[in-house]
Enzyme design. Structure first.
Site, PDB file in Angstrom:
ATOM      1  N   HIS A   1       3.241  15.746  23.358  1.00 38.38           N
ATOM      2  CA  HIS A   1       2.561  15.513  24.635  1.00 38.38           C
ATOM      3  C   HIS A   1       3.294  16.157  25.800  1.00 38.38           C
ATOM      4  CE1 HIS A   1       5.402  12.379  26.014  1.00 38.38           C
ATOM      5  NE2 HIS A   1       5.370  11.899  24.771  1.00 38.38           N
TER       6      HIS A   1
ATOM      7  N   CYS B   1       8.451  10.661  20.143  1.00 41.09           N
ATOM      8  CA  CYS B   1       7.451  11.682  20.463  1.00 41.09           C
ATOM      9  C   CYS B   1       8.146  12.988  20.839  1.00 41.09           C
ATOM     10  CB  CYS B   1       6.570  11.229  21.630  1.00 41.09           C
ATOM     11  SG  CYS B   1       5.381   9.956  21.191  1.00 41.09           S
TER      12      CYS B   1
END
Length: 190
Positions: free
Chosen positions: A149, A165
């Site tokens: 992301h 992440c």
């Protein structure tokens, strides 16, 4: 004038007549000056670059090297786009093979229960937008809680600070998002 023509001729010879590995191009300022370099753009602290890439991977495969803190998008012809990323901090790194199962623009964020136990100060939900920690785009990885992301903290790119992440500057995640399809293979190496 003669010197300028000599420089141009030398650059043209280097660009057209010598087969440099793409990884060498990014370190050759003469090639970059005359447009033959591996620079592809990006606005983050680690420039997005085209590099030589060896391996038996289909174009469109994403290779994440957590030690190197780089993400590679495999291209045709033994090349890849290389992006700088932020990775999981100690205790939050992981590896494996997954697929991109969804893609979202300006995704909303709901911290998982495990994260809220560690950080009760976090909001329970944030709508998508420039202040959202998931940034401009997100690619969801299999049935995991993890994503590739964007980030509104570009200084974390190249660092190990996330809860697992993979963070990218927004320019880079938008570029990757536009190039990757749902179903693409993602290989995470430690």
């Amino acid at each position: 004038m003669t010197r300028l023509l000599t420089v141009i001729f030398t650059a043209a010879t280097l660009l057209g007549g010598t087969s440099f590995a793409m990884a060498d191009v990014e370190f050759n300022p003469l090639l970059q000056l005359f447009g033959g370099g591996g620079m592809s753009g990006g606005s983050g602290p680690i420039p997005r670059t085209t590099v030589g890439f060896q391996g038996n991977y289909a174009p469109g495969t994403i290779i994440i090297d957590t030690k190197e803190r780089r993400l590679y998008l495999v291209q045709e012809g033994g090349r890849a786009l290389r992006y700088g990323i932020g990775v999981g901090r100690d205790g939050f790194r992981w590896g494996g093979v997954h697929r991109v199962t969804a893609k979202k623009e300006w995704p909303s964020w709901t911290p998982p229960a495990q994260m809220l136990r560690r950080r009760p100060d976090l909001p329970r939900h944030m709508v998508g937008g420039p202040d959202n920690p998931l940034g401009a785009r997100a690619l969801y990885l299999g049935s995991t809680l993890y994503r590739i992301h964007g980030s509104n903290e570009p200084e974390t790119i190249g660092q190990a600070v996330s809860s697992g992440c993979f963070r990218m500057v927004n320019d880079d995640v938008i570029d990757l998002y536009n190039r990757v399809r749902v179903g693409a293979t993602v290989i995470v190496r430690n």
